[in-house]
Design an enzyme around this catalytic site. Structure first.
Site, mmCIF file in Angstrom:
data_model
loop_
_atom_site.group_PDB
_atom_site.id
_atom_site.type_symbol
_atom_site.label_atom_id
_atom_site.label_comp_id
_atom_site.label_asym_id
_atom_site.label_seq_id
_atom_site.Cartn_x
_atom_site.Cartn_y
_atom_site.Cartn_z
ATOM 1 N N GLY A 16 43.343 -51.997 6.673
ATOM 2 C CA GLY A 16 44.437 -52.104 7.645
ATOM 3 C C GLY A 16 44.009 -51.823 9.070
ATOM 4 O O GLY A 16 44.740 -51.161 9.812
ATOM 5 N N GLY A 18 44.003 -53.912 11.413
ATOM 6 C CA GLY A 18 44.979 -54.584 12.279
ATOM 7 C C GLY A 18 46.184 -53.705 12.540
ATOM 8 O O GLY A 18 46.691 -53.648 13.658
ATOM 9 N N GLU A 150 27.047 -60.633 8.729
ATOM 10 C CA GLU A 150 27.765 -61.498 9.653
ATOM 11 C C GLU A 150 28.292 -60.809 10.900
ATOM 12 O O GLU A 150 28.405 -61.418 11.946
ATOM 13 C CB GLU A 150 28.963 -62.111 8.926
ATOM 14 C CG GLU A 150 28.561 -62.971 7.773
ATOM 15 C CD GLU A 150 29.777 -63.615 7.150
ATOM 16 O OE1 GLU A 150 30.769 -62.906 6.971
ATOM 17 O OE2 GLU A 150 29.703 -64.814 6.863
ATOM 18 N N THR A 189 33.901 -37.608 0.899
ATOM 19 C CA THR A 189 33.583 -38.055 2.262
ATOM 20 C C THR A 189 32.288 -38.872 2.335
ATOM 21 O O THR A 189 31.960 -39.408 3.376
ATOM 22 C CB THR A 189 33.426 -36.839 3.209
ATOM 23 O OG1 THR A 189 32.298 -36.079 2.770
ATOM 24 C CG2 THR A 189 34.659 -35.968 3.207
ATOM 25 N N CYS A 382 59.644 -75.941 8.061
ATOM 26 C CA CYS A 382 58.589 -76.952 8.174
ATOM 27 C C CYS A 382 58.586 -77.849 6.934
ATOM 28 O O CYS A 382 59.478 -78.670 6.790
ATOM 29 C CB CYS A 382 57.245 -76.292 8.451
ATOM 30 S SG CYS A 382 56.131 -77.404 9.312
ATOM 31 N N MET A 385 61.927 -77.869 5.445
ATOM 32 C CA MET A 385 62.901 -78.738 6.122
ATOM 33 C C MET A 385 62.675 -80.184 5.684
ATOM 34 O O MET A 385 63.625 -80.924 5.391
ATOM 35 C CB MET A 385 62.735 -78.585 7.640
ATOM 36 C CG MET A 385 63.495 -79.576 8.488
ATOM 37 S SD MET A 385 62.490 -81.041 8.860
ATOM 38 C CE MET A 385 63.368 -81.699 10.254
ATOM 39 N N HIS A 508 58.309 -73.103 13.160
ATOM 40 C CA HIS A 508 58.097 -71.854 12.408
ATOM 41 C C HIS A 508 58.735 -70.666 13.142
ATOM 42 O O HIS A 508 58.048 -69.978 13.902
ATOM 43 C CB HIS A 508 56.602 -71.596 12.233
ATOM 44 C CG HIS A 508 55.928 -72.564 11.325
ATOM 45 N ND1 HIS A 508 55.764 -72.332 9.980
ATOM 46 C CD2 HIS A 508 55.409 -73.781 11.559
ATOM 47 C CE1 HIS A 508 55.152 -73.363 9.426
ATOM 48 N NE2 HIS A 508 54.925 -74.264 10.359
ATOM 49 N N GLU A 510 59.441 -67.865 12.074
ATOM 50 C CA GLU A 510 58.872 -66.583 11.625
ATOM 51 C C GLU A 510 57.764 -66.090 12.560
ATOM 52 O O GLU A 510 57.461 -64.899 12.582
ATOM 53 C CB GLU A 510 58.360 -66.700 10.179
ATOM 54 C CG GLU A 510 57.078 -67.500 9.959
ATOM 55 C CD GLU A 510 57.289 -69.014 9.842
ATOM 56 O OE1 GLU A 510 58.325 -69.520 10.309
ATOM 57 O OE2 GLU A 510 56.392 -69.693 9.302
HETATM 58 N N1 GLN Z 1 52.630 -80.571 5.583
HETATM 59 C C1 GLN Z 1 53.706 -80.715 6.524
HETATM 60 C C2 GLN Z 1 53.241 -81.356 7.821
HETATM 61 O O1 GLN Z 1 52.071 -81.328 8.125
HETATM 62 C C3 GLN Z 1 54.374 -79.398 6.783
HETATM 63 C C4 GLN Z 1 53.495 -78.406 7.466
HETATM 64 C C5 GLN Z 1 54.003 -77.001 7.397
HETATM 65 O O2 GLN Z 1 54.827 -76.665 6.547
HETATM 66 N N2 GLN Z 1 53.481 -76.135 8.238
HETATM 67 O O3 GLN Z 1 54.041 -81.891 8.543
#
Ligand code: GLN
Length: 537
Positions: A16, A18, A150, A189, A382, A385, A508, A510
């Site tokens: 963690g 981040g 790396e 430790t 996305c 939808m 998106h 979110e």
């Molecule tokens: N695969 C779909 C597109 O490229 C949806 C992408 C997504 O859900 N981020 O349009």
């Protein structure tokens, strides 16, 4: 010129870093110190955009359209300020830049080497965000674990920076694990000693050791770690397991991590961090009045990191609504017309997740149909939808073979089509429609009620779009396109007015949800699910 903090990790990954970096940044920000965080990742991919979510979790997209590591999402959720391309650098990007310079003849016949050419490029990027006076403190998280082949060039660059800059301008925080051996009833430790030794061998000396631990560290253990690792006793910090990541800033405050930093940097700051909003959120988060169940329909659900920002958005929106959001993960591949009633029974809302490719697609369409017909709150993001559009096309408009050309290039009814500008693209990395675009919202729609605005901006990551050749047919059949891109007419939001809550967005939301500014779509979706739960009760 800013002050620089480097956060390295020892013993194991997934400790963690981040969250620790974000928590420290939050405390500094809350004391009036302007702070940003960046992440340096050791892998060769130029960015994580081409990585399968199973490899690296969600790909987080910034306002300026960079495809980045999911830790940047934590940075934004904690700090409530946007990050950018400059906040995430990979080894691949460093080498690409250096090799391009070499091809352009910029090294004037010199042999191009890891030291100094690669490390110079790393250094340039590590210091960059601190150069324009915008930030007092730049925190750099180094991905991976000390000792990895790396990450050596990154650690070597930290050594050079520690050596070049004044002592009061650079700090190294090393995050490590103190395992508890049940059989011996003891905290150990030794792994920490080894990892600090390894760090020291590369010439980097940590100022602070942050210890992840399941058991409290007593003073003796702290002193022992300090002694063996050559840091001040007060600079050994306990990072106990927290019930939520959002509590970690408070744990770090209790351990005085922010005070240690301010003292070393000699920075003037407010005497105490102002965490009023943060604490108000935490109080709500910890005292939900009821629980609701949301089905998350996706194909990567075995790996929670694949939907990180969505899960965090549920937490933000749940707190706003004073409910606990219990996310029920449903694998879209397992969902069929025959079992959908059984699988989705008892849920108060459905979120159909983003994604790529054919796997699990039909299950997502079945889920949308269930939500539409049973008047269950529905939220598609996305790909989610796009599936809502396909479902409506097939089951309401009667276009039985309606599909997205992503899954069926020969569909007679490509209701989701490839965007014009995408058709000429052959390279994969960084070529989708990425980042923030404006969206114009129609007044009087659900979207308008949710946002309370007619102009918004949200972030994108997709290649396909609603096919506007079908827009009149969809309108006539009752689907409303309530948000469009003002410049291109690209459909951004679809909704159904004769349903309690049915909305799909091409972008998106979110990615912009933070503790202090939860995404409105999530807040309203959870409110609709809460209402659904009260009706069911
Ligand atoms: N695969 C779909 C597109 O490229 C949806 C992408 C997504 O859900 N981020 O349009």
């Amino acid at each position: 010129m800013a002050k620089y903090i480097f956060v390295t990790g020892g013993v194991t990954s997934s400790l963690g870093k981040g969250i620790i970096a974000a928590s420290l940044a939050k405390l500094l920000q809350a004391r009036g110190i302007s702070t940003t965080i960046q992440k340096f990742d050791p892998y060769i991919n130029v960015d994580p955009g081409t990585l399968n979510p199973y490899e690296h979790g969600e790909c987080y997209v910034t306002e300026d359209g960079a495809e980045t590591d999911l830790d940047l999402g934590h940075y934004e959720r904690f700090l409530n300020t946007p990050t950018s391309q400059a906040n995430n650098v990979t080894t691949g990007r460093i080498y690409q830049t250096v090799i391009n310079k070499e091809r352009a003849g910029e090294f004037l016949g010199k042999t191009v080497q890891v030291v100094p050419h690669i490390t110079d490029e790393i250094k340039h990027r590590m210091l960059l965000l601190g150069k324009d006076g915008k930030y007092d403190v730049v925190i750099t998280e180094i991905g991976g674990t000390v000792g990895d082949i790396e990450s050596l060039p990154f650690v070597e660059t930290v050594r050079q920076i520690q050596w070049e800059l004044p002592e009061e301008d650079v700090m190294v925080v090393h995050l490590t694990l103190i395992p508890y051996l049940k059989a011996a009833k003891e905290l150990k430790t030794k792994p920490t000693q080894h990892s600090v030794r390894m760090l020291s061998e590369t010439g980097v000396h940590p100022d602070v050791i942050v210890c992840r631990t399941e058991e409290p560290l007593n003073d003796d253990i702290k002193r022992k770690i300090a002694l063996f690792c050559n840091v001040k006793p007060g600079n050994v910090i306990e990072a106990a397991d927290a019930s939520t990541i959002y509590e970690v800033p408070l744990l770090m405050q209790k351990e005085k991590l922010d005070e240690i930093v301010l003292k070393k940097f000699n920075l003037q700051a407010s005497p105490a961090p102002d965490l009023t909003k943060w604490n108000a959120f935490l109080t709500k988060l910890k005292n939900p009045k009821s629980t609701i169940q949301i089905g998350l329909i996706g194909k990567y659900i075995e790996l929670q990191d694949a939907y990180k920002s969505i899960l965090e958005s549920f937490i933000h929106a749940g707190a706003m609504n004073e409910v606990k959001v219990k996310v029920v993960n449903i694998h879209s591949e397992n969902l069929t017309k025959e079992n959908v009633n059984e699988q989705l029974k008892g849920l108060h809302g459905l979120l159909v997740a983003p994604g790529f490719g054919n796997r699990g697609i039909e299950g997502k369409i079945v889920a949308v149909q269930y939500a539409r017909e049973n008047k269950l709150p529905f939220f598609g993001i996305c790909l989610g939808m796009q599936m809502a559009v396909i479902e409506y096309g097939r089951n309401v408009l009667g276009l039985q073979k309606a599909h997205s050309v992503e899954m069926d290039p020969n569909s007679p009814d490509p209701v989701i089509n490839m965007m014009e500008e995408q058709k000429r693209i052959t390279m994969m990395g960084g070529t989708m429609r990425l980042g923030a675009y404006p969206c114009k919202i129609t007044e009087g729609t659900l979207a308008h009620r949710i946002y309370g605005a007619t102009e918004i901006s949200e972030r994108h990551r997709h290649r396909y779009e609603f096919n506007n050749a079908y827009i009149t047919a969809f309108h006539n059949a009752g689907m409303v396109t309530s948000g469009v891109n003002p410049a291109t007419g690209l459909v951004e939001i679809v909704e159904l007015p004769n349903h309690p809550f049915f909305i799909g967005v091409q972008y998106h939301p979110e990615l912009k949800s933070t503790v202090e500014a939860p995404a409105p779509l999530f807040v309203h979706f959870i409110a609709a699910a809460k209402l659904q739960a009260s009706v069911n009760a």
